[in-house]
Design a protein around this motif. Structure first.
Motif, PDB file in Angstrom:
ATOM      1  N   GLU A  63      -5.772 -60.054 -10.973  1.00  0.00           N
ATOM      2  CA  GLU A  63      -4.933 -60.227  -9.875  1.00  0.00           C
ATOM      3  C   GLU A  63      -3.968 -58.972  -9.572  1.00  0.00           C
ATOM      4  N   THR A  64      -4.084 -58.198  -8.299  1.00  0.00           N
ATOM      5  CA  THR A  64      -3.380 -57.190  -8.036  1.00  0.00           C
ATOM      6  C   THR A  64      -2.350 -57.576  -6.987  1.00  0.00           C
ATOM      7  N   LYS A  65      -0.903 -57.484  -7.286  1.00  0.00           N
ATOM      8  CA  LYS A  65      -0.125 -58.218  -6.364  1.00  0.00           C
ATOM      9  C   LYS A  65       0.267 -57.096  -5.191  1.00  0.00           C
ATOM     10  N   ASP A  66       0.054 -55.901  -5.333  1.00  0.00           N
ATOM     11  CA  ASP A  66       0.335 -54.685  -4.325  1.00  0.00           C
ATOM     12  C   ASP A  66      -1.017 -54.016  -4.185  1.00  0.00           C
ATOM     13  N   ILE A  67      -1.908 -54.177  -3.413  1.00  0.00           N
ATOM     14  CA  ILE A  67      -2.999 -53.531  -3.217  1.00  0.00           C
ATOM     15  C   ILE A  67      -3.057 -52.106  -2.522  1.00  0.00           C
ATOM     16  N   LEU A  68      -1.842 -52.114  -1.708  1.00  0.00           N
ATOM     17  CA  LEU A  68      -1.805 -51.020  -1.231  1.00  0.00           C
ATOM     18  C   LEU A  68      -1.229 -49.873  -1.923  1.00  0.00           C
ATOM     19  N   SER A  69      -0.316 -50.179  -3.011  1.00  0.00           N
ATOM     20  CA  SER A  69       0.066 -49.245  -3.844  1.00  0.00           C
ATOM     21  C   SER A  69      -1.041 -48.802  -4.875  1.00  0.00           C
ATOM     22  N   LEU A  70      -1.904 -49.467  -5.246  1.00  0.00           N
ATOM     23  CA  LEU A  70      -3.019 -49.418  -6.137  1.00  0.00           C
ATOM     24  C   LEU A  70      -3.875 -48.461  -5.263  1.00  0.00           C
ATOM     25  N   ALA A  71      -4.376 -48.567  -4.075  1.00  0.00           N
ATOM     26  CA  ALA A  71      -5.183 -47.727  -3.335  1.00  0.00           C
ATOM     27  C   ALA A  71      -4.477 -46.536  -2.906  1.00  0.00           C
ATOM     28  N   LYS A  72      -3.210 -46.300  -2.909  1.00  0.00           N
ATOM     29  CA  LYS A  72      -2.608 -45.117  -2.494  1.00  0.00           C
ATOM     30  C   LYS A  72      -2.583 -44.164  -4.013  1.00  0.00           C
ATOM     31  N   GLU A  73      -2.839 -44.946  -5.121  1.00  0.00           N
ATOM     32  CA  GLU A  73      -2.759 -44.265  -6.494  1.00  0.00           C
ATOM     33  C   GLU A  73      -3.969 -43.636  -6.819  1.00  0.00           C
ATOM     34  N   GLN A  74      -5.097 -44.191  -6.152  1.00  0.00           N
ATOM     35  CA  GLN A  74      -6.458 -43.437  -6.105  1.00  0.00           C
ATOM     36  C   GLN A  74      -6.706 -42.086  -5.828  1.00  0.00           C
ATOM     37  N   LYS A  75      -7.686 -41.471  -6.120  1.00  0.00           N
ATOM     38  CA  LYS A  75      -8.024 -40.276  -5.591  1.00  0.00           C
ATOM     39  C   LYS A  75      -8.355 -40.218  -4.356  1.00  0.00           C
ATOM     40  N   GLN A  76      -7.962 -39.233  -3.583  1.00  0.00           N
ATOM     41  CA  GLN A  76      -8.263 -39.279  -2.127  1.00  0.00           C
ATOM     42  C   GLN A  76      -9.760 -38.774  -1.981  1.00  0.00           C
ATOM     43  N   ILE A  77     -10.287 -39.533  -1.122  1.00  0.00           N
ATOM     44  CA  ILE A  77     -11.761 -39.362  -0.840  1.00  0.00           C
ATOM     45  C   ILE A  77     -11.743 -38.916   0.650  1.00  0.00           C
ATOM     46  N   TYR A  78     -12.576 -37.964   1.143  1.00  0.00           N
ATOM     47  CA  TYR A  78     -12.613 -37.443   2.433  1.00  0.00           C
ATOM     48  C   TYR A  78     -14.034 -37.566   3.183  1.00  0.00           C
ATOM     49  N   PHE A  79     -13.590 -38.122   4.289  1.00  0.00           N
ATOM     50  CA  PHE A  79     -15.006 -38.293   5.119  1.00  0.00           C
ATOM     51  C   PHE A  79     -14.448 -37.650   6.485  1.00  0.00           C
ATOM     52  N   SER A  80     -15.670 -37.353   7.412  1.00  0.00           N
ATOM     53  CA  SER A  80     -15.328 -36.921   8.590  1.00  0.00           C
ATOM     54  C   SER A  80     -15.186 -38.192   9.592  1.00  0.00           C
ATOM     55  N   ALA A  81     -14.122 -37.897  10.618  1.00  0.00           N
ATOM     56  CA  ALA A  81     -13.831 -38.791  11.839  1.00  0.00           C
ATOM     57  C   ALA A  81     -15.061 -39.307  12.472  1.00  0.00           C
ATOM     58  N   GLY A  82     -14.980 -40.591  12.625  1.00  0.00           N
ATOM     59  CA  GLY A  82     -16.245 -41.287  13.297  1.00  0.00           C
ATOM     60  C   GLY A  82     -17.455 -41.366  12.362  1.00  0.00           C
ATOM     61  N   LYS A  83     -17.413 -40.795  11.409  1.00  0.00           N
ATOM     62  CA  LYS A  83     -18.604 -40.958  10.521  1.00  0.00           C
ATOM     63  C   LYS A  83     -19.345 -42.211   9.987  1.00  0.00           C
ATOM     64  N   GLN A  84     -20.736 -42.190  10.209  1.00  0.00           N
ATOM     65  CA  GLN A  84     -21.149 -43.326   9.666  1.00  0.00           C
ATOM     66  C   GLN A  84     -21.317 -43.505   7.805  1.00  0.00           C
ATOM     67  N   VAL A  85     -20.982 -44.406   7.059  1.00  0.00           N
ATOM     68  CA  VAL A  85     -21.053 -44.653   5.627  1.00  0.00           C
ATOM     69  C   VAL A  85     -21.673 -45.819   5.337  1.00  0.00           C
ATOM     70  N   ASP A  86     -22.252 -45.615   4.432  1.00  0.00           N
ATOM     71  CA  ASP A  86     -23.139 -46.812   3.694  1.00  0.00           C
ATOM     72  C   ASP A  86     -22.201 -47.392   2.735  1.00  0.00           C
ATOM     73  N   LEU A  87     -22.229 -48.773   2.431  1.00  0.00           N
ATOM     74  CA  LEU A  87     -21.594 -49.519   1.400  1.00  0.00           C
ATOM     75  C   LEU A  87     -22.628 -49.862   0.541  1.00  0.00           C
ATOM     76  N   LEU A  88     -22.609 -49.342  -0.886  1.00  0.00           N
ATOM     77  CA  LEU A  88     -23.336 -49.749  -1.881  1.00  0.00           C
ATOM     78  C   LEU A  88     -23.010 -50.295  -3.050  1.00  0.00           C
ATOM     79  N   PHE A  89     -23.764 -51.273  -3.512  1.00  0.00           N
ATOM     80  CA  PHE A  89     -23.484 -52.012  -4.912  1.00  0.00           C
ATOM     81  C   PHE A  89     -24.337 -51.487  -6.020  1.00  0.00           C
TER      82      PHE A  89
END
Length: 151
Positions: A63-89
């Motif tokens: 359980e993570t109470k503040d997911i926004l803080s957790l997300a902002k602590e992560q390494k920044q990942i860069y993508f281009s505006a409007g870019k199509q991205v695949d979600l992989l498991f």
């Protein structure tokens, strides 16, 4: 010739079945990654909240109470505006019931439309976003977050 054919068939079935015997299944929630289909870029998202039924029906919870803080602590990942991205498991030993992806910026949440092949387009507006992936399956629920910069 008949003996030789029987021997070949027996060897074929023996070798086919040995692959089934040694197979291991992963009952933990999958690692979720964002992948640029036109590049070799692949970025993992961080697990935020989990309620999952693991091996031998053992309950896995996080359980993570503040997911926004957790997300902002992560390494920044860069993508281009409007870019199509695949979600992989990394594994899929479960049946997906529902899968949602959204991004947030300055308390403004945008739900992203997933295609059949689990791809989506990032917003066309540049800036820093928090990405949230919600996965509902027959084994439970898992939520993932990341820190995305759209340029």
């Amino acid at each position: 010739m008949k003996r030789f054919s029987k021997l070949i068939i027996a060897l074929f079935f023996t070798f086919s079945l040995t692959g089934c015997i040694g197979e291991n299944y992963d009952f933990t929630p999958p690692t979720v990654s964002l992948s640029n289909p036109n590049d070799t870029q692949m970025e993992d998202l961080e697990e935020a909240n989990i309620n999952w039924r693991g091996e031998n029906n053992k309950q896995l919870e996080k359980e993570t109470k503040d997911i926004l803080s957790l997300a902002k602590e992560q390494k920044q990942i860069y993508f281009s505006a409007g870019k199509q991205v695949d979600l992989l498991f990394d594994s899929e030993d479960f049946a997906v019931k529902e899968l949602n992806v959204s991004v947030s910026q300055n308390d403004k949440k945008i739900d992203l439309e997933l295609n059949d092949n689990r791809s989506f387009d990032f917003p066309k507006e540049k800036g820093k976003y928090v990405i949230e992936v919600n996965l509902h399956t027959d084994r439970g629920y898992a939520q993932y977050v990341g820190n995305v910069v759209i340029q």
